[in-house]
Design a protein around this motif. Structure first.
Motif, short mmCIF file in Angstrom:
data_model
loop_
_atom_site.label_atom_id
_atom_site.label_comp_id
_atom_site.label_asym_id
_atom_site.label_seq_id
_atom_site.Cartn_x
_atom_site.Cartn_y
_atom_site.Cartn_z
N LEU A 87 0.82 -1.21 0.00
CA LEU A 87 0.00 0.00 0.00
C LEU A 87 0.86 1.26 0.00
N ALA A 88 1.95 1.26 0.75
CA ALA A 88 2.77 2.46 0.90
C ALA A 88 3.71 2.69 -0.28
N GLY A 89 4.13 1.61 -0.95
CA GLY A 89 5.03 1.77 -2.07
C GLY A 89 6.38 2.35 -1.65
N SER A 90 6.79 3.42 -2.32
CA SER A 90 8.10 4.00 -2.03
C SER A 90 8.15 4.70 -0.68
N SER A 91 6.99 5.03 -0.09
CA SER A 91 6.97 5.71 1.21
C SER A 91 6.88 4.73 2.37
N TYR A 92 7.08 3.45 2.10
CA TYR A 92 6.96 2.42 3.13
C TYR A 92 8.06 2.58 4.19
N VAL A 93 7.67 2.50 5.45
CA VAL A 93 8.60 2.56 6.57
C VAL A 93 8.47 1.26 7.36
N ALA A 94 9.53 0.50 7.41
CA ALA A 94 9.50 -0.79 8.09
C ALA A 94 9.51 -0.59 9.60
N VAL A 95 8.93 -1.55 10.31
CA VAL A 95 8.94 -1.53 11.77
C VAL A 95 10.34 -1.91 12.23
N PRO A 96 11.02 -1.05 12.97
CA PRO A 96 12.40 -1.34 13.38
C PRO A 96 12.45 -2.43 14.45
N GLU A 97 13.65 -2.77 14.88
CA GLU A 97 13.81 -3.81 15.88
C GLU A 97 13.26 -3.35 17.23
N GLU A 98 13.09 -4.32 18.14
CA GLU A 98 12.37 -4.06 19.38
C GLU A 98 13.00 -2.95 20.22
N SER A 99 14.32 -2.94 20.33
CA SER A 99 14.98 -1.94 21.17
C SER A 99 14.73 -0.53 20.64
N VAL A 100 14.68 -0.38 19.33
CA VAL A 100 14.42 0.94 18.74
C VAL A 100 12.98 1.36 18.99
N VAL A 101 12.05 0.43 18.81
CA VAL A 101 10.63 0.73 19.07
C VAL A 101 10.45 1.15 20.52
N LEU A 102 11.09 0.43 21.42
CA LEU A 102 10.96 0.74 22.85
C LEU A 102 11.42 2.16 23.15
#
Length: 491
Positions: free
Chosen positions: A35-50
């Motif tokens: 859906l996002a195409g070129s603007s897609y942002v992946a979910v980072p690793e757990e420590s970064v999300v935290l």
């Protein structure tokens, strides 16, 4: 209408935080990428999300009271959807991130947006936001129970059960219609015989006296500057909470909200997934749009099949013409003294009957208080010198004139410095109001007992209530320079 990921975070009072449980849904993530195409942002690793989530919630880096991405006046955050700014190779913004907290736990989830992100769609148009909040509320009830707070062992045992439970209530990242996870505190019995099929999300049915309780609560925030160069700001946020103890597998209940003839239309309405049908006009009014006077003004009918536990039926905002209490605050500094002048006036449209009403005047970044000589026209003043704080208790009623004043002088002659705060500096000071008014709403919105319809074999007892309370209600010193407020960032 799905979730990309789910996290349960433990945050202790000493600042230690860790992820106790996480679940990523790869099929939903694949859809998000398409859906996002070129603007897609992946979910980072757990420590970064935290770290990103704690920063956005203001729970990390206690020494850093100002974080530009979160606190800058250009950042217009619209609760309850948070933004996480990801740096590095996958740089971008993760939105909408939903988070609720209770006790030592923070429950968060990242919703899938089935629409272009630019321009950003209104939250009211995103079903995944409503479903995500409902899922988090269900998880909260499951982990903590109804009105109880289990110990660490109880939470750990319930966290261990989550993988199997999520398979049932959120298969492949898509929450079921009503993801209620908590054990009901009402008696339940096995599924009765009949044509109706027991829903997977409903663990039992109510037996006993039928009662429907509907509570309407409005919260008002205000920033008043007392300066012609700065416009006063305020907003109103309302919630309708229901507890339905009604017999039947799928009982039908309808709650109707009404406004007075001159009331402002409700906006930004979000509803619980258990609502079975809804007029499309109810969901289209948004506070960021220009109001042309043709917005739907009710009545607002919400038919639903209720879960057993208490739940939030809907929430809304309202643009009211004036705040309930208008105030002015002036300070003049003379050597080591402050001359204080406060005036508060209750608006004529507000009921003059409070459950409580207090005004707090902090004086940070100074020496400890010495002599306090202030006089008030109503109520009483208590001075907490070790906190450099005046607490003006106004009681349950304003005088007949609906206006109260405070005048006096305060000296600061303590041997040690008093409390510090990065905002309240020199003449940049404020009065913060705390109040609650029962049996009233600022918008005039109400739920009439006779408008609550219940289609059940037993006639229920209908209980309705409403109240108005304050949150972040500030009156800034008009002779100082007040910082940009969170209300201004919201508007």
């Amino acid at each position: 209408m799905s979730l990309r990921a789910l996290w349960i975070i433990s945050h202790e009072k000493d600042g230690n935080a860790s992820i106790r449980f996480s679940r990523r849904f790869s099929t939903v993530e694949h859809r998000a990428k398409c859906l996002a195409g070129s603007s897609y942002v992946a979910v980072p690793e757990e420590s970064v999300v935290l770290q990103l989530l704690l920063t956005e919630l203001g729970l990390s880096d206690p020494e850093r009271s100002f974080v530009a991405l979160r606190d800058d006046c250009l950042h217009r955050q619209r609760s309850p959807a948070l933004e996480l700014h990801v740096d590095g190779p996958g740089k971008g913004i993760l939105w909408p991130m939903l988070a609720i907290s209770q006790g030592p736990l923070i429950l968060a989830c990242l919703c899938l947006v089935d629409a272009p992100l630019e321009p950003r769609p209104p939250l009211a148009n995103l079903l995944s936001v409503s479903q995500g909040l409902s899922l988090l509320a269900g998880l909260q009830t499951f982990l903590f129970g109804s009105g109880s707070k289990p110990d660490s062992e109880g939470i750990a045992s319930r966290l261990a059960m989550l993988p199997s439970i999520l398979v049932q209530v959120c298969p492949l990242g898509t929450p079921l219609d009503v993801p209620v996870l908590g054990a009901s505190n009402t008696p339940t019995v096995p599924v009765p015989a009949g044509n109706q099929k027991q829903p997977a999300w409903k663990t039992g049915v109510h037996r006993g006296r039928a009662v429907v309780n509907v509570a309407l609560k409005e919260t008002v925030r205000s920033m008043q500057y007392g300066q012609r160069s700065r416009q006063d700001l305020w907003d109103v946020y309302g919630t309708v909470t229901c507890k339905c103890e009604v017999e039947g597998v799928l009982p039908n209940v309808t709650v109707t909200l009404t406004l007075p003839p001159n009331g402002s239309p409700l906006q930004d309405i979000l509803v619980h997934p258990c609502v079975t049908s809804l007029d499309s006009n109810i969901l289209t009014a948004c506070s960021v749009d220009n109001c042309d006077g043709s917005a739907f003004s009710g009545p607002y009918k919400f038919p639903f099949s209720p879960p057993l536990e208490p739940f939030r039926l809907c929430s809304y905002t309202s643009q009211v013409p004036v705040p309930p209490i208008l105030g002015s605050y002036q300070l003049r500094e003379e050597e080591n003294q402050l001359c204080v002048s406060v005036n508060l006036k209750l608006h004529e449209s507000v009921k003059n009957s409070f459950e409580y009403c207090e005004a707090h005047l902090p004086f940070f970044n100074r020496d400890l208080m010495g002599a306090v000589d202030v006089k008030v026209s109503s109520g009483q003043v208590d001075a907490s010198k070790e906190k450099n704080l005046l607490v003006w208790t106004l009681g349950q009623r304003f005088p007949k004139s609906r206006e109260v004043t405070m005048e006096g002088r305060i000296t600061f002659s303590g041997p040690t410095p008093g409390p510090t705060d990065p905002i309240c500096t020199q003449l940049t000071a404020y009065v913060k109001l705390y109040f609650k008014v029962p049996d009233i709403t600022l918008s005039g919105c109400c739920v009439d007992q006779h408008s609550v319809q219940v289609y059940s074999a037993a006639k229920p007892r209908i209980v309705t209530s409403r109240d108005l309370q304050s949150k972040e209600y500030f009156i800034w010193n008009s002779t100082g320079c007040a910082p940009v407020s969170s209300v201004q960032m919201m508007l």
